[in-house]
Enzyme design. Structure first.
Site, mmCIF file in Angstrom:
data_model
loop_
_atom_site.group_PDB
_atom_site.id
_atom_site.type_symbol
_atom_site.label_atom_id
_atom_site.label_comp_id
_atom_site.label_asym_id
_atom_site.label_seq_id
_atom_site.Cartn_x
_atom_site.Cartn_y
_atom_site.Cartn_z
ATOM 1 C CG ASP A 50 81.558 8.459 61.080
ATOM 2 O OD1 ASP A 50 82.555 9.155 60.797
ATOM 3 O OD2 ASP A 50 80.389 8.881 60.994
ATOM 4 C CE LYS A 89 81.883 12.645 58.677
ATOM 5 N NZ LYS A 89 82.450 12.402 60.043
ATOM 6 C CG ASP A 116 83.736 16.462 60.714
ATOM 7 O OD1 ASP A 116 83.711 17.689 60.965
ATOM 8 O OD2 ASP A 116 82.819 15.677 61.012
ATOM 9 C CG LEU A 117 90.392 17.406 62.535
ATOM 10 C CD1 LEU A 117 91.826 17.903 62.562
ATOM 11 C CD2 LEU A 117 90.279 16.064 63.246
ATOM 12 C CE LYS A 118 81.329 18.226 63.972
ATOM 13 N NZ LYS A 118 81.878 16.955 63.434
ATOM 14 C CG HIS A 149 85.991 26.853 69.221
ATOM 15 N ND1 HIS A 149 86.147 28.110 68.684
ATOM 16 C CD2 HIS A 149 85.380 27.020 70.425
ATOM 17 C CE1 HIS A 149 85.648 29.009 69.523
ATOM 18 N NE2 HIS A 149 85.180 28.372 70.594
ATOM 19 C CG ASP A 150 92.714 26.009 70.973
ATOM 20 O OD1 ASP A 150 93.043 26.995 71.679
ATOM 21 O OD2 ASP A 150 92.973 24.838 71.265
ATOM 22 C CB ILE A 151 93.880 30.856 71.043
ATOM 23 C CG1 ILE A 151 95.102 29.959 70.810
ATOM 24 C CG2 ILE A 151 93.427 30.807 72.487
ATOM 25 C CD1 ILE A 151 96.327 30.403 71.578
ATOM 26 C CD GLN A 169 100.570 31.965 67.782
ATOM 27 O OE1 GLN A 169 100.652 31.560 68.944
ATOM 28 N NE2 GLN A 169 101.362 32.906 67.299
ATOM 29 C CB THR A 221 72.525 17.076 62.101
ATOM 30 O OG1 THR A 221 73.590 16.132 62.276
ATOM 31 C CG2 THR A 221 72.836 17.980 60.929
ATOM 32 C CD GLN A 280 72.775 12.860 62.524
ATOM 33 O OE1 GLN A 280 72.524 14.045 62.379
ATOM 34 N NE2 GLN A 280 73.968 12.441 62.902
ATOM 35 C CB ALA A 297 78.655 7.742 58.437
ATOM 36 N NE ARG A 298 75.078 6.688 62.724
ATOM 37 C CZ ARG A 298 74.620 7.377 63.760
ATOM 38 N NH1 ARG A 298 74.218 6.754 64.840
ATOM 39 N NH2 ARG A 298 74.546 8.691 63.705
#
Length: 235
Positions: free
Chosen positions: A13, A35, A62-64, A66-68, A70, A117, A187, A207-208
Site C-alpha cells: 500500500d 497484494k 485487489d481491484l474489487k 464490480h461492473d456489468i 461482460q 473491515t 480497521q 500492510a501497515r
C-alpha cells in the site's frame, strides 16, 4: 498444509513503483506473497504484478471489481494473463459469476469481498442495508459459494460463520489483522495473526504493521512465526 510464509500476504500500500520495489527488496525471502491494491495499480502496479509473478512470487490483485458482467469477465481474463494468484470482486452474484467465467482454466482464484473491515453497523446502515454486518457477511458468503468463486475476503470476526457456511477448500482470506499492541488505523473488526489463523483464516493480509516498521523484514518474520505457531496448534 500451506507453508506459514505463504499464508502471509503483504499489502504493498504505497504510492509508487519505486517505493514498492524498495519494499520488496527490503523484505527479500521473508515474504513470498504480495497484494497490489488500487493506489499502486493506478501507478503502474499491474506491470509490477506481472514482474513479481515471473520472479516466483505470488500476487494478489485487489481491484474489487464490480461492473456489468461482460466488463468484469473481460477484466478478469486480463488479470489472469498477469500470472496473479488472487483477484477480488465485490460479492454480488452477477459480478462473481462473470469473474468465475473470466478466469477460465487459468490458475487465478477469485475472492469475493463480503463487508469491508473498516465498516461497522453504522456504515452498513448508511449504505442502505437493514442487515447487521454479520448478517450481511453470511448472506454474501452463501452467494459466493453458490456463484462458483474460490473464497471470500472477510474480517477475522466473521471467520466462524464463513467456515460454517462454506467449509474448506473454500478460502477465507483475512485483512484487518494487527499484531498485539499495533495501532488499529481505520480497521474496526480486527484480530491478531494467531487468533485469525486459529479462527479459520487461510491467509492473512497485513500492510501497515509491516510497511511502517523500523525493520519491515523482522516484522514480517515475527508474523510468519506467529502464523506457524498457531497452525501447529491446530494439527
Amino acid at each position: 498444509m500451506t507453508d506459514a510464509r505463504d499464508r502471509l500476504i503483504v499489502g504493498l500500500d504505497v504510492a509508487s513503483l519505486e517505493e514498492a520495489d524498495a519494499m520488496v527488496a527490503r523484505l527479500g525471502e521473508a515474504v513470498t506473497f504480495y497484494k497490489i491494491g488500487f493506489e499502486l495499480a493506478v501507478a503502474g502496479g499491474l506491470t509490477l504484478a506481472e514482474r513479481l509473478a515471473r520472479s516466483g512470487k505470488k500476487v494478489f490483485v485487489d481491484l474489487k471489481l464490480h461492473d456489468i458482467g461482460q466488463t468484469v469477465e473481460k477484466a478478469t481474463r486480463q488479470v489472469a494473463r498477469l500470472g496473479a494468484t488472487f483477484l477480488t470482486v465485490h460479492a454480488y452474484p452477477q459480478t462473481m459469476r462473470a469473474a468465475a467465467e473470466g478466469r477460465g482454466d487459468s490458475g487465478l482464484q477469485i475472492l469475493a469481498v463480503t463487508v469491508l473491515t473498516s465498516w461497522d453497523a453504522d456504515d452498513v446502515r448508511a449504505a442502505g442495508f437493514s442487515d447487521s454486518p454479520a448478517e450481511l457477511v453470511e448472506r454474501r458468503v452463501g452467494h459466493a459459494r453458490d456463484a462458483g468463486v474460490d473464497g471470500v475476503i472477510c474480517a477475522p470476526t466473521d471467520l466462524a460463520s464463513v467456515r460454517r457456511i462454506a467449509p474448506r477448500p473454500f478460502l477465507a482470506v483475512t485483512p484487518g489483522v494487527r499484531p498485539a499492541g499495533a495501532a488499529l488505523g481505520d480497521q474496526k473488526r480486527v484480530a491478531t495473526p494467531g487468533d485469525a489463523i486459529r479462527a479459520g483464516a487461510d491467509r492473512l493480509v497485513v500492510a501497515r504493521p509491516i510497511l511502517s516498521a523500523d525493520d519491515p523484514r523482522a516484522a514480517a518474520e515475527a508474523i510468519v512465526a506467529e502464523i506457524d505457531e498457531a497452525s501447529r496448534g491446530l494439527t
